[in-house]
Structure formats: structure tokens, C-alpha cells
Design a protein around this motif. Structure first.
Motif, PDB file in Angstrom:
ATOM      1  N   ASP A  70      -3.085   7.147  -6.931  1.00 53.66           N
ATOM      2  CA  ASP A  70      -1.696   7.592  -6.842  1.00 53.66           C
ATOM      3  C   ASP A  70      -1.337   8.503  -8.015  1.00 53.66           C
ATOM      4  O   ASP A  70      -0.697   9.545  -7.844  1.00 53.66           O
ATOM      5  CB  ASP A  70      -0.740   6.392  -6.823  1.00 53.66           C
ATOM      6  CG  ASP A  70      -0.643   5.748  -5.449  1.00 53.66           C
ATOM      7  OD1 ASP A  70      -1.156   6.342  -4.481  1.00 53.66           O
ATOM      8  OD2 ASP A  70      -0.058   4.653  -5.352  1.00 53.66           O
ATOM      9  N   TYR A  80      -9.414   4.129  -1.320  1.00 55.80           N
ATOM     10  CA  TYR A  80      -8.069   4.306  -1.870  1.00 55.80           C
ATOM     11  C   TYR A  80      -7.449   2.962  -2.241  1.00 55.80           C
ATOM     12  O   TYR A  80      -6.874   2.802  -3.319  1.00 55.80           O
ATOM     13  CB  TYR A  80      -7.181   5.033  -0.863  1.00 55.80           C
ATOM     14  CG  TYR A  80      -5.712   4.989  -1.234  1.00 55.80           C
ATOM     15  CD1 TYR A  80      -5.176   5.894  -2.143  1.00 55.80           C
ATOM     16  CD2 TYR A  80      -4.876   4.025  -0.691  1.00 55.80           C
ATOM     17  CE1 TYR A  80      -3.843   5.835  -2.501  1.00 55.80           C
ATOM     18  CE2 TYR A  80      -3.536   3.957  -1.041  1.00 55.80           C
ATOM     19  CZ  TYR A  80      -3.024   4.867  -1.943  1.00 55.80           C
ATOM     20  OH  TYR A  80      -1.697   4.789  -2.305  1.00 55.80           O
ATOM     21  N   ILE A  81      -7.552   2.004  -1.337  1.00 59.61           N
ATOM     22  CA  ILE A  81      -6.939   0.694  -1.575  1.00 59.61           C
ATOM     23  C   ILE A  81      -7.518   0.036  -2.835  1.00 59.61           C
ATOM     24  O   ILE A  81      -6.804  -0.560  -3.636  1.00 59.61           O
ATOM     25  CB  ILE A  81      -7.130  -0.217  -0.336  1.00 59.61           C
ATOM     26  CG1 ILE A  81      -6.291   0.325   0.837  1.00 59.61           C
ATOM     27  CG2 ILE A  81      -6.738  -1.655  -0.645  1.00 59.61           C
ATOM     28  CD1 ILE A  81      -6.562  -0.371   2.150  1.00 59.61           C
ATOM     29  N   LYS A 127      -6.076   2.127  -5.906  1.00 59.95           N
ATOM     30  CA  LYS A 127      -4.773   2.679  -5.553  1.00 59.95           C
ATOM     31  C   LYS A 127      -4.007   3.233  -6.754  1.00 59.95           C
ATOM     32  O   LYS A 127      -3.484   4.353  -6.703  1.00 59.95           O
ATOM     33  CB  LYS A 127      -3.913   1.624  -4.863  1.00 59.95           C
ATOM     34  CG  LYS A 127      -2.566   2.167  -4.401  1.00 59.95           C
ATOM     35  CD  LYS A 127      -1.742   1.100  -3.726  1.00 59.95           C
ATOM     36  CE  LYS A 127      -0.458   1.695  -3.166  1.00 59.95           C
ATOM     37  NZ  LYS A 127       0.322   2.464  -4.140  1.00 59.95           N
TER      38      LYS A 127
END
Length: 197
Positions: free
Chosen positions: A167, A159-160, A163
Motif C-alpha cells: 500500500d 499482496y495480502i 499489504k
């Protein structure tokens, strides 16, 4: 306590993140109480009912307050910018408190096991089941926690790295209107442990 209305202006960033952090701390506490009840020595049915109530009342009250602090325009929904800020805080809380993210994933499993324990032992007498049952449940919970911790750590790392794209995609999935806006009902559905979404 009543929270400040978003119509009064931009809420401090730390206040918005605070409600999410408190919500997941509460979830971790609920999970710990349910795990303890699985092993006897307490009224498991009363624990299950009270912890379920805490989840659906206190946990979601904190989520509602976090939503209101992110709803800077007071529109009753989060647009893509407000939603992005919300998920930034959400993932910051998860990243800093990985055990709480794991608790979110563990809640449905532990709840199911506690219900099974009640079916086997409706009066909550741990001694009638023998020591092997309680220890077997503890071992199963621990195996699941370890497996989930690895999965969550990998998912968080991915995810990071991605991101912005994640999102944007997540906002579209969560939005019941399909336009990228998010309502409280959308968040409650997504943040209910075990939700299909």
C-alpha cells in the motif's frame, strides 16, 4: 443520484466500499457485452462505442463517488491514511470478486479483438466470416482469461501477505505530486484498463 458531501462528516464504511463494488460490476457487464459482440449477431461498432462511453462516464462517476467518500477532510485529495482506506476497500472488492479483477485486466484485450473483428467484418455479418473465426476468438479469450486468473490470484495472495508495504509503495507510485497524496486524476489514470501505470 447525487452523493453525500464528505464535509457532512465521516461516510459509512459500507457506502464507500459500495461505489467501488458497483464500478467493477459495471466493468464486468461492459466486458460481457463486448465479448458477445465479437461473435456477431449485433452491431459491433455500436456496442464498442456505447461500452466505451459507459466506461468513461458511468464507471468513473462511481470511482469519483468512492473517492469523495474516502476524502474525509474534503481536501480534494487522499492523504496516506485516506488512501490506505481506499486501497483496503479496493482490494476487498477484488478479493471477493476475483472475476471482476480479471475483467479489469481483460478489457484492453477484448476491446482490441473487437476492433479487429470490425476491420475484418465492418458490417457485422458473422456468417460471412464462417464459424471458425468466431470460435477461434472465443478460444483465445478463454485462454487469456484462464492465464490472467492464475496471475491475478497469485498477485492477490502476495499482496495480502505484504499489504502494508505494498500500500505504501503503491501510494507513492500513483501520486502524481510524488508526496503520497492522491487526486481523482491519479485514480482515473491508474484505473483505466490498459493504462501504462
Amino acid at each position: 443520484p447525487a452523493h453525500a458531501s464528505s464535509s457532512l462528516g465521516k461516510a459509512p464504511e459500507e457506502d464507500a466500499a459500495h461505489f467501488l463494488m458497483e464500478a467493477f460490476r459495471l466493468l464486468a457487464s461492459i466486458l460481457a457485452n463486448m465479448e458477445a459482440a465479437m461473435h456477431g449477431g449485433t452491431d459491433a461498432e455500436a456496442v464498442l462505442n456505447s461500452q466505451d462511453r459507459q466506461l468513461h462516464e458511468e464507471f468513473f462517476d462511481l470511482i469519483d463517488q468512492a473517492f469523495d467518500h474516502h476524502d474525509q477532510m474534503g481536501s480534494g485529495m487522499l492523504d496516506s491514511i485516506e488512501g490506505g482506506a481506499f486501497f483496503a476497500h479496493l482490494m476487498d472488492v477484488h478479493g471477493g470478486l476475483l472475476s471482476n479483477l480479471v475483467a479489469f485486466g481483460m478489457y484492453p484485450r477484448v476491446k482490441m479483438m473487437l476492433r479487429q473483428r470490425l476491420q475484418q467484418d465492418p458490417i457485422g455479418d458473422a456468417s460471412s466470416r464462417g464459424p471458425s473465426v468466431g470460435s477461434g476468438m472465443a478460444e483465445e479469450v478463454e485462454r487469456f482469461r484462464n492465464s490472467l486468473s492464475l496471475q491475478m490470484a497469485s498477485a492477490l495472495e502476495s499482496y495480502i501477505v505484504n499489504k502494508s508495504e505494498r500500500d505504501e509503495a503503491l501510494l507513492q507510485v500513483i501520486s502524481s505530486a510524488g508526496d503520497g497524496t492522491i487526486r481523482k486524476e491519479d485514480l482515473k489514470e491508474v484505473l483505466t484498463p490498459g493504462s501504462y501505470r
